[in-house]
Design a protein around this motif. Structure first.
Motif, PDB file in Angstrom:
ATOM      1  N   LEU A 151      16.168   8.951 -55.025  1.00 36.69           N
ATOM      2  CA  LEU A 151      16.767   8.201 -56.135  1.00 36.69           C
ATOM      3  C   LEU A 151      15.959   6.948 -56.484  1.00 36.69           C
ATOM      4  O   LEU A 151      15.896   6.545 -57.641  1.00 36.69           O
ATOM      5  CB  LEU A 151      18.217   7.819 -55.804  1.00 36.69           C
ATOM      6  N   PHE A 152      15.339   6.349 -55.468  1.00 41.31           N
ATOM      7  CA  PHE A 152      14.514   5.166 -55.704  1.00 41.31           C
ATOM      8  C   PHE A 152      13.059   5.528 -55.997  1.00 41.31           C
ATOM      9  O   PHE A 152      12.171   4.664 -55.950  1.00 41.31           O
ATOM     10  CB  PHE A 152      14.599   4.195 -54.517  1.00 41.31           C
ATOM     11  N   ASN A 153      12.829   6.812 -56.318  1.00 38.58           N
ATOM     12  CA  ASN A 153      11.476   7.273 -56.642  1.00 38.58           C
ATOM     13  C   ASN A 153      10.458   6.890 -55.570  1.00 38.58           C
ATOM     14  O   ASN A 153       9.336   6.483 -55.871  1.00 38.58           O
ATOM     15  CB  ASN A 153      11.032   6.751 -58.014  1.00 38.58           C
ATOM     16  N   ASN A 154      10.903   6.971 -54.313  1.00 35.00           N
ATOM     17  CA  ASN A 154      10.064   6.729 -53.147  1.00 35.00           C
ATOM     18  C   ASN A 154       9.585   5.279 -53.028  1.00 35.00           C
ATOM     19  O   ASN A 154       8.607   4.998 -52.348  1.00 35.00           O
ATOM     20  CB  ASN A 154       8.866   7.684 -53.109  1.00 35.00           C
ATOM     21  N   TYR A 155      10.272   4.383 -53.707  1.00 36.46           N
ATOM     22  CA  TYR A 155       9.928   2.966 -53.584  1.00 36.46           C
ATOM     23  C   TYR A 155      10.512   2.440 -52.284  1.00 36.46           C
ATOM     24  O   TYR A 155      11.637   2.777 -51.956  1.00 36.46           O
ATOM     25  CB  TYR A 155      10.481   2.170 -54.779  1.00 36.46           C
ATOM     26  N   PRO A 156       9.831   1.662 -51.535  1.00 36.75           N
ATOM     27  CA  PRO A 156       8.526   1.022 -51.715  1.00 36.75           C
ATOM     28  C   PRO A 156       7.361   1.838 -51.152  1.00 36.75           C
ATOM     29  O   PRO A 156       6.211   1.408 -51.218  1.00 36.75           O
ATOM     30  CB  PRO A 156       8.668  -0.280 -50.927  1.00 36.75           C
ATOM     31  N   PHE A 157       7.660   3.002 -50.586  1.00 33.94           N
ATOM     32  CA  PHE A 157       6.635   3.793 -49.897  1.00 33.94           C
ATOM     33  C   PHE A 157       5.537   4.296 -50.825  1.00 33.94           C
ATOM     34  O   PHE A 157       4.412   4.508 -50.386  1.00 33.94           O
ATOM     35  CB  PHE A 157       7.296   4.953 -49.145  1.00 33.94           C
ATOM     36  N   ARG A 158       5.860   4.471 -52.093  1.00 35.40           N
ATOM     37  CA  ARG A 158       4.827   4.942 -53.025  1.00 35.40           C
ATOM     38  C   ARG A 158       3.713   3.911 -53.182  1.00 35.40           C
ATOM     39  O   ARG A 158       2.592   4.259 -53.551  1.00 35.40           O
ATOM     40  CB  ARG A 158       5.442   5.326 -54.369  1.00 35.40           C
ATOM     41  N   LEU A 159       4.002   2.647 -52.895  1.00 31.15           N
ATOM     42  CA  LEU A 159       2.990   1.594 -53.001  1.00 31.15           C
ATOM     43  C   LEU A 159       1.869   1.778 -51.989  1.00 31.15           C
ATOM     44  O   LEU A 159       0.756   1.284 -52.194  1.00 31.15           O
ATOM     45  CB  LEU A 159       3.628   0.212 -52.827  1.00 31.15           C
ATOM     46  N   ILE A 160       2.170   2.487 -50.900  1.00 31.52           N
ATOM     47  CA  ILE A 160       1.142   2.749 -49.879  1.00 31.52           C
ATOM     48  C   ILE A 160       0.829   4.252 -49.795  1.00 31.52           C
ATOM     49  O   ILE A 160       0.278   4.726 -48.808  1.00 31.52           O
ATOM     50  CB  ILE A 160       1.560   2.194 -48.499  1.00 31.52           C
ATOM     51  N   ASN A 161       1.192   4.963 -50.843  1.00 29.73           N
ATOM     52  CA  ASN A 161       0.932   6.404 -50.940  1.00 29.73           C
ATOM     53  C   ASN A 161       1.505   7.215 -49.775  1.00 29.73           C
ATOM     54  O   ASN A 161       0.886   8.162 -49.313  1.00 29.73           O
ATOM     55  CB  ASN A 161      -0.568   6.691 -51.099  1.00 29.73           C
ATOM     56  N   LEU A 162       2.677   6.819 -49.316  1.00 32.11           N
ATOM     57  CA  LEU A 162       3.364   7.550 -48.258  1.00 32.11           C
ATOM     58  C   LEU A 162       4.510   8.339 -48.889  1.00 32.11           C
ATOM     59  O   LEU A 162       5.433   7.733 -49.446  1.00 32.11           O
ATOM     60  CB  LEU A 162       3.913   6.593 -47.192  1.00 32.11           C
ATOM     61  N   PRO A 163       4.474   9.671 -48.832  1.00 33.98           N
ATOM     62  CA  PRO A 163       5.534  10.475 -49.452  1.00 33.98           C
ATOM     63  C   PRO A 163       6.802  10.523 -48.582  1.00 33.98           C
ATOM     64  O   PRO A 163       7.283  11.585 -48.187  1.00 33.98           O
ATOM     65  CB  PRO A 163       4.882  11.853 -49.580  1.00 33.98           C
ATOM     66  N   PHE A 164       7.338   9.343 -48.291  1.00 37.22           N
ATOM     67  CA  PHE A 164       8.503   9.220 -47.414  1.00 37.22           C
ATOM     68  C   PHE A 164       9.674  10.071 -47.901  1.00 37.22           C
ATOM     69  O   PHE A 164      10.355  10.710 -47.086  1.00 37.22           O
ATOM     70  CB  PHE A 164       8.922   7.745 -47.312  1.00 37.22           C
ATOM     71  N   ASP A 165       9.910  10.092 -49.221  1.00 38.37           N
ATOM     72  CA  ASP A 165      11.031  10.875 -49.751  1.00 38.37           C
ATOM     73  C   ASP A 165      10.879  12.357 -49.424  1.00 38.37           C
ATOM     74  O   ASP A 165      11.838  13.011 -48.993  1.00 38.37           O
ATOM     75  CB  ASP A 165      11.216  10.647 -51.253  1.00 38.37           C
ATOM     76  N   GLN A 166       9.666  12.886 -49.581  1.00 37.82           N
ATOM     77  CA  GLN A 166       9.420  14.300 -49.280  1.00 37.82           C
ATOM     78  C   GLN A 166       9.474  14.576 -47.781  1.00 37.82           C
ATOM     79  O   GLN A 166      10.002  15.601 -47.345  1.00 37.82           O
ATOM     80  CB  GLN A 166       8.086  14.754 -49.876  1.00 37.82           C
ATOM     81  N   ILE A 167       8.935  13.655 -47.000  1.00 37.42           N
ATOM     82  CA  ILE A 167       9.023  13.806 -45.548  1.00 37.42           C
ATOM     83  C   ILE A 167      10.486  13.849 -45.121  1.00 37.42           C
ATOM     84  O   ILE A 167      10.895  14.712 -44.339  1.00 37.42           O
ATOM     85  CB  ILE A 167       8.269  12.655 -44.831  1.00 37.42           C
ATOM     86  N   MET A 168      11.278  12.930 -45.650  1.00 37.51           N
ATOM     87  CA  MET A 168      12.687  12.857 -45.248  1.00 37.51           C
ATOM     88  C   MET A 168      13.485  14.079 -45.687  1.00 37.51           C
ATOM     89  O   MET A 168      14.394  14.505 -44.977  1.00 37.51           O
ATOM     90  CB  MET A 168      13.339  11.575 -45.779  1.00 37.51           C
ATOM     91  N   ILE A 169      13.158  14.662 -46.832  1.00 31.64           N
ATOM     92  CA  ILE A 169      13.914  15.844 -47.249  1.00 31.64           C
ATOM     93  C   ILE A 169      13.643  16.994 -46.286  1.00 31.64           C
ATOM     94  O   ILE A 169      14.545  17.756 -45.932  1.00 31.64           O
ATOM     95  CB  ILE A 169      13.673  16.218 -48.736  1.00 31.64           C
ATOM     96  N   TYR A 170      12.423  17.110 -45.796  1.00 30.54           N
ATOM     97  CA  TYR A 170      12.116  18.171 -44.831  1.00 30.54           C
ATOM     98  C   TYR A 170      12.675  17.859 -43.445  1.00 30.54           C
ATOM     99  O   TYR A 170      13.067  18.767 -42.717  1.00 30.54           O
ATOM    100  CB  TYR A 170      10.623  18.489 -44.829  1.00 30.54           C
ATOM    101  N   VAL A 171      12.725  16.584 -43.097  1.00 28.89           N
ATOM    102  CA  VAL A 171      13.414  16.189 -41.854  1.00 28.89           C
ATOM    103  C   VAL A 171      14.893  16.549 -41.967  1.00 28.89           C
ATOM    104  O   VAL A 171      15.493  17.078 -41.025  1.00 28.89           O
ATOM    105  CB  VAL A 171      13.215  14.679 -41.564  1.00 28.89           C
ATOM    106  N   ALA A 172      15.481  16.287 -43.137  1.00 29.91           N
ATOM    107  CA  ALA A 172      16.892  16.630 -43.363  1.00 29.91           C
ATOM    108  C   ALA A 172      17.113  18.141 -43.267  1.00 29.91           C
ATOM    109  O   ALA A 172      18.102  18.590 -42.677  1.00 29.91           O
ATOM    110  CB  ALA A 172      17.352  16.104 -44.722  1.00 29.91           C
TER     111      ALA A 172
END
Length: 181
Positions: A136-157
């Motif tokens: 929902l936050f468009n991967n902010y603030p992780f997108r600032l360091i090019n870390l696809p945290f949102d995608q990682i977390m969806i697969y962790v989920a």
């Protein structure tokens, strides 16, 4: 109606409000939707705590609380497909697990057995909520360091969704065989 049940109803009311903002053309509406989702998620933890601490557990709460949770998470995940943020198979796996475990709980309840949430189920819920919030936050603030945290977390989920589902079924397999002859 007790406080815990009022919070559950409030969470149900927040779902369409969340959806309206999520798909709105208003500036920053997606962030408002994220805030609403976070608020709804907090009411999930809060209503359970209140019900247990005040000994206000009701049949209404036992039925509506998990239903409200499933509707909130499912609506967010299905929306993520439409927004092109996650693949459909991810949502199918998550929702299929919810149907399967809900069905297992219904069978258990018909036998007088209660299947309580366990640690893996709680981890599953937390990882799903974190993934949805990151999306929902468009991967902010992780997108600032090019870390696809949102995608990682969806697969962790997804991982914890599958593992917790297997765990519930394995630990309660006798429920599935209790009516066999």
């Amino acid at each position: 109606m007790n406080t815990a049940n009022k919070l559950t109803i409030f969470r149900m009311i927040l779902v369409p409000v969340f959806m309206i903002f999520l798909f709105s053309d208003i500036n920053n509406a997606q962030y408002i939707a994220a805030a609403i989702f976070i608020l709804a998620s907090i009411t999930d933890a809060l209503d359970g705590h209140i019900a247990r601490s005040r000994n206000q557990i009701t049949n209404f709460g036992k039925f509506m609380d998990p239903l409200a949770d499933k509707i909130l998470v499912s609506s967010a995940l299905i929306s993520m497909i439409e927004l092109g943020k996650i693949p459909a198979w991810v949502v199918v796996v998550i929702i299929a697990r919810e149907f399967a475990i809900t069905g297992l709980r219904v069978i258990a309840a018909s036998e007088g057995i209660t299947i309580a949430a366990n640690k893996l189920g709680k981890i599953k819920t937390i990882t799903q909520l974190i993934a949805i919030i990151a999306l929902l936050f468009n991967n902010y603030p992780f997108r600032l360091i090019n870390l696809p945290f949102d995608q990682i977390m969806i697969y962790v989920a997804v991982f914890f969704t599958i593992i917790s589902g297997i765990d519930y079924i394995y630990k309660n397999k006798e429920v599935l065989h209790s009516g066999d002859r």
